[in-house]
Write a protein that holds these residues in place. Structure first.
Motif, short mmCIF file in Angstrom:
data_model
loop_
_atom_site.label_atom_id
_atom_site.label_comp_id
_atom_site.label_asym_id
_atom_site.label_seq_id
_atom_site.Cartn_x
_atom_site.Cartn_y
_atom_site.Cartn_z
N ILE A 9 0.84 -1.21 0.00
CA ILE A 9 0.00 0.00 0.00
C ILE A 9 0.87 1.26 0.00
CG2 ILE A 9 -1.63 1.35 1.36
CD1 ILE A 9 -2.83 -1.35 2.28
N ASN A 10 1.91 1.26 0.84
CA ASN A 10 2.79 2.43 0.88
C ASN A 10 3.61 2.57 -0.39
OD1 ASN A 10 2.09 3.43 3.45
ND2 ASN A 10 3.38 1.91 4.46
N LEU A 11 3.86 1.41 -1.06
CA LEU A 11 4.57 1.50 -2.33
C LEU A 11 3.77 2.30 -3.35
CD1 LEU A 11 7.11 0.39 -3.84
CD2 LEU A 11 5.67 -1.48 -4.64
N LEU A 12 2.47 2.19 -3.30
CA LEU A 12 1.63 2.92 -4.25
C LEU A 12 1.55 4.42 -3.93
CD1 LEU A 12 -1.30 0.40 -4.76
CD2 LEU A 12 0.79 0.66 -6.08
N ARG A 13 2.06 4.81 -2.79
CA ARG A 13 2.11 6.25 -2.48
C ARG A 13 3.24 6.95 -3.23
NH1 ARG A 13 -0.12 8.19 2.17
NH2 ARG A 13 1.74 9.46 2.54
N ASP A 14 4.18 6.16 -3.73
CA ASP A 14 5.28 6.73 -4.53
C ASP A 14 4.70 7.33 -5.80
OD1 ASP A 14 7.53 7.32 -5.92
OD2 ASP A 14 8.55 5.43 -5.52
N SER A 15 5.25 8.46 -6.19
CA SER A 15 4.73 9.16 -7.37
C SER A 15 4.88 8.32 -8.63
CB SER A 15 5.44 10.49 -7.53
OG SER A 15 6.84 10.30 -7.71
N ARG A 16 5.89 7.44 -8.66
CA ARG A 16 6.06 6.64 -9.87
C ARG A 16 4.92 5.66 -10.07
NH1 ARG A 16 11.16 3.42 -10.22
NH2 ARG A 16 10.61 3.41 -12.42
N PHE A 17 4.34 5.22 -8.95
CA PHE A 17 3.29 4.20 -9.04
C PHE A 17 1.94 4.75 -8.61
CE2 PHE A 17 7.30 2.13 -7.51
CZ PHE A 17 7.71 1.67 -8.75
N TYR A 18 1.83 6.08 -8.62
CA TYR A 18 0.58 6.68 -8.16
C TYR A 18 -0.58 6.27 -9.05
CZ TYR A 18 -2.66 10.23 -6.47
OH TYR A 18 -3.75 10.87 -5.93
N HIS A 19 -0.29 6.08 -10.32
CA HIS A 19 -1.37 5.70 -11.24
C HIS A 19 -1.87 4.29 -11.01
CE1 HIS A 19 -1.66 9.23 -13.79
NE2 HIS A 19 -0.34 9.32 -13.81
N PHE A 20 -1.20 3.51 -10.18
CA PHE A 20 -1.69 2.17 -9.90
C PHE A 20 -2.70 2.15 -8.76
CE2 PHE A 20 1.83 0.97 -12.50
CZ PHE A 20 1.45 -0.24 -13.07
#
Length: 1948
Positions: free
Chosen positions: A649-660
């Motif tokens: 969940i916190n990985l998706l907070r990264d701007s690179r993966f925000y679209h996921f």
């Protein structure tokens, strides 16, 4: 209907409307019709703002309506730009207007897609905002490209829209995004950039072979390629090999991040040719065999591109030079060598030609770029992607690319003498052995191929290619496929064979399911030959491909089908970019956990080491696996699954993966099936929170807090699934668990975090995530339940003082997001949450902490309340906010406004409270709250105060805040909407508060402070610039009036109402509020003036009651009027209303007379101030400014006696004079202040530019400055008296140093008077008639002193330039009432002549002309002009009999020069001069003119040019022949005339004497003319002599005594009498008549003046005789060459001395005088220059050594003198003319002079002219004649004039210390001499005192002054100049000139 016009309409029908194109109408029914329907276009519309000021709005897209209105407004301003010469903006605006018209047309057509419409609106708004900004128009707040209605949104939101429109040009379409950015959300999406490249041509033609060009992006810092290659195939001519690709060779390098653009990037282009092995050697290889061979490389730095391309989407061309590599072994790094500029490793091209490309930088999402640039994408654009994934990975982005790079190889020579030419061929093969088709790409832009052949490096066994290819292999073919590399030697012999000698291979996937790792792979090379077959790939796939394979298979068989070459190796590198394949073993193990269940715990522990890119690629599979593990064994896997889930969940907070994030949302909604997962998730989450108080390291707890949103999503969805499956079972347990979880949350937040930094981070993470769970909770709980949870959580936070600042910020951010959440929009939840939110905000505002965040929270609350304002609950919420916030908001605003420079100590940065942003935020919050308040709210508020002191404090606060809003620039000038809304709210609030003010603070409880604050507020409100509608354009004014009305009128009524309610307390504000109320009346709004002006009557009445007068009101009113009106306020309408209203009110009062006097004075003052203001405008002329200043200054002095204002305007007037370089007027102006000061030691305060000093010092400094200005203005006579005044003061104080200085200055002034030449100005009468002139000029007459060399025509042009609307009057008659009362400007200008009293002073007859000329034109207050006319019938035989002169004398109010070049005419006198008197006047003046001119030529002052003398003689003599004097004879010497006019007998006798004298002078003039005339002009001279005979003969018959003249008309030695003796027969009456006419200074002579006086109209021209005999243009005082008898009839012995004096004499040079006019000369006496080295005698204050009386000596070249008895005639010698002037038979008439000396001018006997052997002591130069020759002049020897009887034999000794004097005329034969009592300082100095004549000197020896004689008057000041003689030093220069100069410079 909304009806715009499409054509102009004019109609003769009276009922019809007159319509102009562009106007709009609102339709209605008219019975007759008022315009044709064909002229208009009907549009449907709606009516807004219904009521008195309703507005009709067409029903169309609002952006179209705005564009139409804006274009109409711009059209007017656009034309003004052309007029103002703003050419650049003019053309730009025209271009933008054309674009707007085109965009508007597209919108109206309506054929656009939704995206296109949105884009066009964006373009329109950008252009509208650009134009408004550059034209200085108002900023338009927008939302979604459309103008917002201020009534529909809160003031806070309106403020934010203004801010965003100002910064961005348009409002953000996503308010949530802007809020997220505002509050520091970390999910900031990076923006992608794209580089468009287009190959236009390749002009390097020396290849002559086909070529492939590969473009790529290269990072020189990391030495690696970062993009795919863009491939272009070119033919041998440089064009595209495929003809279809002409103009389509373009690519788009995509997915470049901002970080990439900051790299050291280069565009690298490699050129590979296809042809022979060697380009220049045709023998190397057969022509049919083609090799790929390296040719050249080009690079372009992206930094140069960014510097060139300044704007996005701007396309620029670039030229890339193609460099060739010197050594093919370096080919792999040729681009690096070029970048590093290693010149030895490459060769530059011979020309500058190469690759020509165009580049363009694009920004945004690729789909958006595709929509915006469809034309580009339609050109077969090659999308060239970045190596690896971009910064933003989109869920739908599917890639499966393997990038393979052929690095290098090591091969054996193989027994050959030379090295090999190695070519590598690549194949992609499947498991079944088939070659995969089209799976190899050399670069984008060309189709894929099935095989790849590398380029060949010539004779190189260790080639390094570094060539990359892309292998787009399908995902289903990836497993089992492998790569095979075949190596061939390319022979250059005749056959050109390519012999296979080895191969290498590698599988694409390992046995464990992972693909090739991203690294360099060292492959084994196996030997083979051309006969080898690869049909059975199993034969070599079983072999080890590399060292790793070999190590994994230690027992390899020896009988292999292919033998490995141990010395040969091949290296390749791979990069995998795939969304379906992975190279991570742990990820594959997790997905396949069931194969190894015993390794699950270990695999879950290593999940954090897996790359984020790998996890998001398999996100759904990973989540399924995790929840499957949770279902499998909750107790065993639960904590690890929870940790893994938190990590993902916190990985998706990264701007690179925000679209996921949408991917996981979709998974939760559609694929998640963990119905029991919520229990474990709640348990783990609660366990983490409960341990937060115990654990030291809290990283895992903080991560869990950050993942709170998605954990609750999983919890809620899991509970929903469970509830569906079980029909809602365990609902109570779930609610209880949630309740327990919230208790844990409150527990965490309630902990004291000041001692633990880790706990602070944990609480911050929880607070940041907490608002995100509201929406999930609302799915399971009611709004009230969720609100209670939230209120309890927010209430559990400690107060502001108990936590640190960082937590303070986080807490407020959490509250802000709570307010912005969906939960807060429900009225049910707001009633629960609002109290706790307001509580926290109140605490922060009280302590002035985190104001910016608090303002954001309040703005959101007000926006929600405004949106929900129709709901009943809103009134309660507003009441709640008023109670909690209003007072603290006022206090906060006052604090913010006072802290303008405070510094935030904790951060060391500028305090945000000090910025305009924070002030604007809180102002908008306060205005929002006040706007929401109704009458009920105000009633409750005012009743809530417990005491009047609290109410007073509140009122003072709110009034102070309102005043600051208007005084400070809170909102920018172009925020018109915001400013008007603010004003509207203020006036409404004031109306609600004023009753409380009256109720609580009137009568006995009166409080001055509150009332004064209220009045100050209302005055400021009415005067604020944003409400002055008169300055607005008509369209904006109408819009404002329609929206709000005139707010000034509303506030003025409120002000008047409150004033009336003051009652007996009004005197407290008198006169204090006079100025403010006066400022209100000066507002140019009639209704406001009508309301406010009666207050002044009230003030007068109250002061009259209190003090018995209203002096205070009068003084205060006049003080304020001056400053306010001068600042641009007020107009004539105000003056008229003020007078009208007050006079009407005063009529009923007992003090009516004093009141009327007061109102009249005020009205007159306003008139003058208005005129002064109009005159002081920048484009007005100096004369107008000076006139207005003088007018106002005199008013303050004479009418209202305001000394301080009077002095202030004195200095303003002085500054104007200095700007115009009128130094004399500046000095006179300062004298006005000088006169007010006394020589006392009284201390004076600092005033204007004067420091604090004593009155004596100020007057001394002022005196020095005045002296400086008199000196610069050359008015030294005026400065002398001031010098004496200062000298007396210095002498009194024994300040001898200053006394010496001032005496030297006085002496310097005397020198300047004698030595320096001054130009005499002309004087002009000006009449200003008509009501259009300023008040101080209206219907008044002035006399103006012209500038040097300024004549009438120049003056007329100058004045008409100053008054361009004026009509020049062409006559001198007085205007009638029609002109005086007309609404126009009539200007009358003509020349006038100064009338000086100087001729009445007898002593000035002996003063040099240079001195006398000053007194003729200075201190003059009388001027006249003459108008000839015929009284009665005109005498046709002789018009002189009836020619009268009307002489008008103008008497001025003050003399000139003075404080201005103008002086008003006070009165006029009219005198008629009879024909006979006029004739006497004409003849006398012409005679005087001849005397002067002849004297000048005798003394050789005209060097060789005798034209003036010739013309003057010709004018008189020739006129006499044609009439002239003879006409006077006929007119006045006729017996009939004499008998009929017995009273004129003396005048006729006088005229006869004057004619005789003129004949004598003409004879002398002809004698002088004969001597000087040029031989060529002899005929003219002879003609003049002949005509003179005729003239003399004509006079002989009627003038007795003419027989005394010789045959030539010139008296010789046989003449018994000279000219001088003829005067002895004059009667006393004749003498007086002569003196009378000498005072006349100008009459009309047309032939001698360069221009005629306008008083003589052209139609009244007289004949030539009249023209000759009329007096000169300007009369000069009679020259003393000829003498008059004293009044007692006795001649004066002083003549003898005077006639012995010789002194040079100069004419008054005037460049503007024409030749005839130059006959009018003054005799200027230069300083006497000694002819020897003997010291000069000591001189008195004024001596006769510079006497202007000059005899006419004989010519030095004459053979004999007239005294020798020569009988020369006129034609013989000029000396005969001399004798006529110098030798006279005085012996018989006058005996030898007695012992008594008389200074009256008289002729001397001839025997006294030249004493034979001795010199008589005399102060005059002595002329000695010996025998018949004129002796040379002896050296000058001063001597006393002694009685010849007592000194028969004089001795030549001299008395150097004796001071001969100059005696004045006396009536008796004797006159005593005395020394005057010289006490100049006793005489008080006053400005009106005229410049007195120079003081008379007296002999110091043996002279006793008569007691009855009084001291002579003192001359007044004049300017100081340097001596014209270089050797002479100005004695007064050093001590004072610099001081005054510096003072002057400072003042400037």
């Amino acid at each position: 209907h909304w009806i715009p016009l499409i054509c102009n309409f004019r109609s003769p029908i009276c009922q019809a409307l007159v319509l102009e194109l562009g106007e709009t109408l609102c339709s209605f029914i008219h019975p007759q019709g008022i315009f044709p329907v064909s002229y208009v276009h009907l549009k449907k519309s709606t009516v807004t703002n219904r009521g008195l000021c309703e507005t009709v709005v067409p029903l169309e897209d609002p952006i179209i309506t705005e564009t139409t209105a804006t274009l109409q407004e711009w059209g007017i301003l656009w034309k003004q730009l052309y007029v103002k010469h703003k050419v650049d903006l003019f053309h730009k605006l025209r271009h933008v207007m054309n674009e707007l018209i085109d965009l508007r047309r597209q919108l109206i057509q309506g054929h656009l897609a939704q995206d296109q419409t949105r884009e066009i609106k964006r373009h329109i708004t950008v252009r509208l905002d650009w134009g408004n900004e550059h034209l200085g128009l108002d900023l338009v707040p927008r939302k979604e490209f459309e103008m917002v209605d201020p009534d529909q949104i809160s003031v806070s939101e309106l403020y934010k829209l203004h801010v965003s429109s100002r910064h961005c040009g348009q409002q953000s379409t996503n308010q949530g995004d802007s809020m997220r950015q505002r509050h520091g959300d970390g999910c900031r999406i990076p923006v992608s950039h794209h580089l468009f490249i287009n190959l236009k041509s390749f002009t390097y033609n020396s290849i002559s072979e086909d070529a492939d060009v590969f473009f790529s992006l290269y990072d020189s810092r990391e030495a690696k390629q970062i993009s795919e290659k863009f491939m272009v195939k070119l033919n041998k001519n440089g064009g595209p090999k495929n003809p279809e690709k002409v103009d389509r060779l373009c690519a788009l390098f995509t997915d470049l991040s901002s970080k990439d653009l900051k790299r050291d990037l280069y565009i690298v282009a490699h050129v590979i040719r296809t042809g022979r092995m060697l380009l220049n050697d045709s023998k190397k290889g057969p022509p049919h065999v083609q090799y790929r061979r390296p040719y050249g490389c080009a690079v372009l730095a992206m930094s140069d591109v960014f510097h060139t391309i300044t704007d996005l989407k701007e396309e620029k061309d670039f030229v890339l030079k193609v460099y060739t590599c010197n050594n093919e072994n370096e080919w792999y790094q040729v681009h690096e060598n070029i970048i590093r500029k290693s010149n030895t490793k490459y060769s530059a091209p011979s020309t500058n030609y190469g690759l020509i490309i165009s580049l363009q930088l694009l920004r945004g999402e690729l789909e958006q770029i595709r929509r915006e640039n469809q034309a580009v994408f339609n050109r077969a654009l090659a999308l060239t992607r970045k190596l690896g994934f971009p910064d933003v990975i989109l869920p739908g982005d599917t890639r499966n690319d393997l990038y393979l790079t052929l690095e290098r190889g090591e091969f054996e020579r193989g027994g050959k003498s030379v090295q090999k030419n190695i070519e590598v061929t690549l194949y992609v093969l499947y498991a079944d052995g088939d070659t995969l088709k089209d799976c190899i790409s050399l670069g984008t832009g060309e189709p894929n191929t099935s095989e790849y052949r590398s380029f060949v490096l010539y004779h190189n066994n260790s080639p390094r290619w570094s060539e990359m290819v892309k292998l787009p292999i399908p995902i289903d073919r990836f497993r089992g496929s492998h790569l095979r590399f075949e190596f061939r030697h390319c022979s250059t012999k005749d056959k050109g064979e390519k012999k296979l000698f080895g191969f290498a291979f590698t599988p694409l996937m390992r046995e464990d399911g992972t693909t090739l790792s991203d690294e360099v792979h060292e492959l084994y090379v196996y030997k083979c030959d051309e006969n080898a077959t690869f049909s059975n790939q199993g034969l070599y796939l079983s072999l080890p491909c590399c060292k790793e394979d070999f190590n994994s298979c230690p027992n390899m068989p020896t009988n292999l089908p292919f033998q490995r070459s141990p010395k040969e190796t091949f290296w390749v590198s791979t990069i995998l970019c795939s969304t379906k394949l992975t190279q991570n073993v742990d990820l594959l193990a997790l997905l396949n956990w069931k194969a190894h269940p015993d390794r699950v715990l270990d695999i879950l522990g290593r999940l954090r080491q897996i790359s984020g890119e790998e996890i998001v690629k398999f996100l759904r599979d990973v989540l399924d696996t995790l929840f499957c593990l949770l279902d499998d064994n909750t107790d065993k896997y639960g904590p690890l699954v929870f940790q893994s889930l938190v990590f993902i969940i916190n990985l998706l907070r990264d701007s690179r993966f925000y679209h996921f994030r949408p991917v996981i949302d979709s998974y939760i909604q559609n694929h998640f099936a963990g119905a029991l997962a919520y229990k474990e998730l709640i348990r783990c989450l609660k366990w983490y929170m409960d341990r937060s108080a115990e654990v030291v390291r809290q990283d895992h707890i903080q991560e869990a807090m950050r993942a709170l949103e998605y954990l609750f999503k999983f919890i809620v969805q899991s509970r929903i699934l469970y509830s569906r499956a079980t029909c809602g079972m365990e609902e109570e347990q779930f609610r209880a668990s949630i309740q327990e979880l919230f208790q844990s949350i409150r527990f965490v937040l309630s902990l004291d975090s000041r001692s633990s930094e880790n706990l602070v981070f944990t609480q911050a993470a929880l607070l940041n995530s907490f608002p995100d769970i509201f929406d999930e909770l609302l799915q399971m709980f009611t709004v009230q339940e969720v609100a209670e949870y939230v209120r309890g959580t927010l209430g559990s936070m400690p107060s502001t003082v108990d936590i640190g600042q960082s937590m303070d910020v986080v807490k407020l951010q959490s509250i802000a997001r709570t307010v912005e959440s969906r939960l807060f929009f429900f009225p049910e939840s707001r009633s629960i949450l609002l109290p706790v939110v307001l509580h926290h905000i109140h605490l922060h505002l009280r302590q002035q902490r985190e104001l910016l965040i608090c303002s954001g929270i309040l703005s959101s609350i007000f926006s929600i309340i405004k949106t929900s304002s129709m709901e009943s609950s809103v009134q309660e919420e507003v009441e709640m906010m008023v109670e909690s916030l209003l007072d603290v908001l006022l206090q906060t605003l006052l604090s913010i406004m006072s802290k303008s420079h405070s510094v935030e100590t904790s951060r060391g940065q500028r305090c945000p409270q000090c910025t305009a942003e924070i002030t604007g935020e809180y102002v908008s919050c306060l205005l929002s709250l006040l706007r929401q308040m109704t009458e009920i709210h105000f009633h409750h508020l005012l009743n809530s105060f417990h005491s009047k002191e609290e109410l007073k404090e509140f009122l003072l606060k709110i009034f102070c805040v309102f005043r600051n809003l208007m005084k400070l620039t809170i909102f920018p000038r172009d925020w018109s909407v915001m400013r008007l809304l603010t004003s509207h709210i203020i006036v409404v609030t004031t109306q609600f508060l004023s009753p409380a003010l009256h109720k609580n603070f009137s009568e006995g409880d009166f409080d001055f402070k509150v009332w004064n604050s209220f009045f100050s507020l209302t005055v400021l409100y009415i005067n604020q610039p944003s409400l002055q509608l008169e300055a607005l354009p008509p369209a904006k004014r109408k819009k404002t009036l329609d929206k709000h009305g005139d707010l000034r009128v509303i506030m003025a009524y409120e002000l008047f109402s409150m004033w009336q309610k003051l009652g007996d307390n009004k005197p407290h504000f008198i006169p204090g509020m006079m100025g403010p109320f006066l400022g209100v009346t000066l507002v140019p709004q009639t209704e406001v003036r009508n309301i406010m002006i009666p207050i002044f009557h009230d003030m007068m009445d109250w002061e009259q009651r209190k003090n018995g007068n209203f002096k205070q009101v009068e003084a205060e009113l006049m003080d304020k009027l001056d400053s306010m009106v001068s600042d641009g306020k007020g107009d004539d309408n105000h003056r008229e209303l003020f007078s009208l209203f007050l006079l009407e009110k005063i009529e009923q009062e007992t003090w009516r007379e004093t009141g009327i006097s007061f109102v009249t004075s005020v009205t007159r003052l306003v008139e003058r101030i208005l005129d002064y203001r109009d005159c002081m405008k920048g484009d007005e002329m100096e004369n107008k400014k000076i006139g207005g200043s003088v007018n106002l200054m005199n008013f303050y002095k004479s009418e209202v006696n305001k000394e301080d204002m009077y002095i202030r305007y004195i200095h303003k007037l002085c500054d104007l004079h200095l700007q115009a370089e009128d130094f004399t007027e500046a000095a006179f102006t300062l004298l006005l202040y000088w006169e007010l000061l006394q020589w006392e030691d009284r201390s004076l305060r600092d005033f204007l530019h004067y420091p604090c000093q004593s009155e004596w010092q100020r007057k001394e400094n002022l005196s020095r400055k005045i002296l400086h200005y008199f000196n610069k203005g050359k008015c030294w006579e005026y400065g002398i008296s001031l010098c004496r005044e200062l000298a007396f003061q210095y002498e009194t104080l024994y300040d001898y140093q200053s006394l010496s200085w001032i005496r030297k200055m006085e002496a310097a002034y005397y020198d300047n008077i004698i030595e320096q030449q001054r130009i005499e100005p002309e004087f002009f009468k000006m009449g200003f008639y008509g009501r259009k002139f300023p008040f101080f000029l209206r219907n008044k007459e002035f006399v103006c002193r012209g500038y040097d060399y300024e004549r009438l025509e120049d003056f007329q042009q100058r004045m008409l330039g100053e008054f361009p609307q004026a009509i020049a009057m062409q006559h001198t008659n007085q205007p009638d009432d029609t002109i005086l009362q007309s609404d126009a400007q009539y200007l009358q200008i003509y020349a006038v002549t100064p009338v000086s009293d100087i001729s009445d002073v007898p002593q000035l007859e002996r003063v040099p002309e240079r001195i006398k000329s000053f007194y003729r034109i200075n201190n003059v207050s009388r001027f006249h002009y003459d108008r000839p006319f015929h009284k009665g019938p005109k005498d046709r035989e002789n018009e002189f009999r009836s020619l009268w002169i009307e002489r008008t004398t103008l008497i001025l109010a003050r003399p000139l020069p003075g404080i201005a070049r103008w002086a008003e005419v006070e009165r006029r006198e009219l005198v008629e001069v009879s024909p006979l008197e006029n004739a006497i006047y004409v003849v006398e003046n012409k005679t005087q003119e001849l005397r002067t001119l002849i004297s000048q030529y005798q003394h050789r002052q005209h060097h060789g040019n005798i034209n003036p003398l010739s013309m003057c003689l010709n004018g008189v003599i020739d006129a006499a022949v044609n009439g002239g004097i003879a006409r006077y004879q006929e007119a006045f010497f006729d017996k009939d005339y004499i008998s009929s006019h017995p009273e004129d007998t003396e005048r006729i006798t006088h005229l006869k004497d004057l004619m005789q004298e003129q004949v004598h002078i003409l004879g002398v003039g002809l004698a002088v003319h004969e001597k000087l005339v040029h031989p060529e002009m002899r005929p003219l001279h002879k003609k003049l002599v002949d005509q003179f005979h005729m003239m003399r003969t004509g006079l002989h018959h009627c003038v007795p005594g003419m027989d005394r003249f010789g045959p030539a008309g010139c008296p010789g030695v046989n003449s018994p009498r000279g000219i001088l003796s003829s005067h002895n027969h004059m009667s006393p009456e004749s003498v007086r008549l002569m003196h009378r006419h000498r005072s006349v200074t100008q009459t009309f002579i047309l032939s001698f003046a360069p221009h005629r006086s306008p008083s003589l109209p052209d139609k009244s021209k007289h004949n030539r005789e009249v023209m000759m005999l009329l007096p000169s243009h300007r009369e000069r005082a009679n020259n003393s060459m000829y003498y008059n008898v004293a009044e007692n009839g006795q001649n004066n012995h002083m003549q003898r001395a005077l006639l012995q004096q010789v002194s040079p004499c100069k004419p008054c040079a005037d460049p503007h005088m024409n030749l005839p006019e130059k006959g009018h000369f003054m005799m200027h006496c230069d300083a006497f220059h000694h002819q020897n080295t003997d010291p000069p005698p000591a001189l008195p204050v004024r001596s006769l050594r510079k006497s202007p009386l000059h005899p006419i000596p004989g010519s030095p070249t004459s053979p004999q003198s007239a005294l020798g008895g020569s009988n020369s005639t006129l034609s013989g010698s000029a000396s005969s003319g001399v004798s006529s002037l110098s030798e006279s038979n005085f012996g018989g008439q006058y005996p030898d002079p007695g012992p008594i000396r008389n200074d009256a001018l008289e002729p001397l006997p001839s025997h006294l002219w030249s004493p034979p052997d001795e010199y008589m002591p005399s102060p005059y130069l002595h002329i000695h004649y010996g025998g018949t020759e004129i002796d040379s002049i002896d050296p000058v020897r001063p001597f006393h004039y002694r009685n010849p009887a007592s000194h028969p034999h004089g001795h030549p000794h001299s008395h150097p210390h004796s001071h001969p004097g100059l005696e004045s005329h006396s009536h008796g034969p004797s006159q005593h001499h005395h020394v005057p009592t010289h006490v100049p300082h006793h005489i008080p100095y006053r400005r009106p005192q005229p410049p007195a004549v120079p003081p008379k000197p007296y002999l110091r020896e043996g002279c006793i002054p008569e007691e009855e004689l009084t001291p002579q008057p003192i001359p007044l000041p004049r300017r100081i100049f340097h001596s014209p003689h270089g050797h002479r030093e100005d004695p007064g220069k050093h001590p004072w000139e610099q001081c005054i100069s510096e003072e002057h410079e400072e003042n400037q």
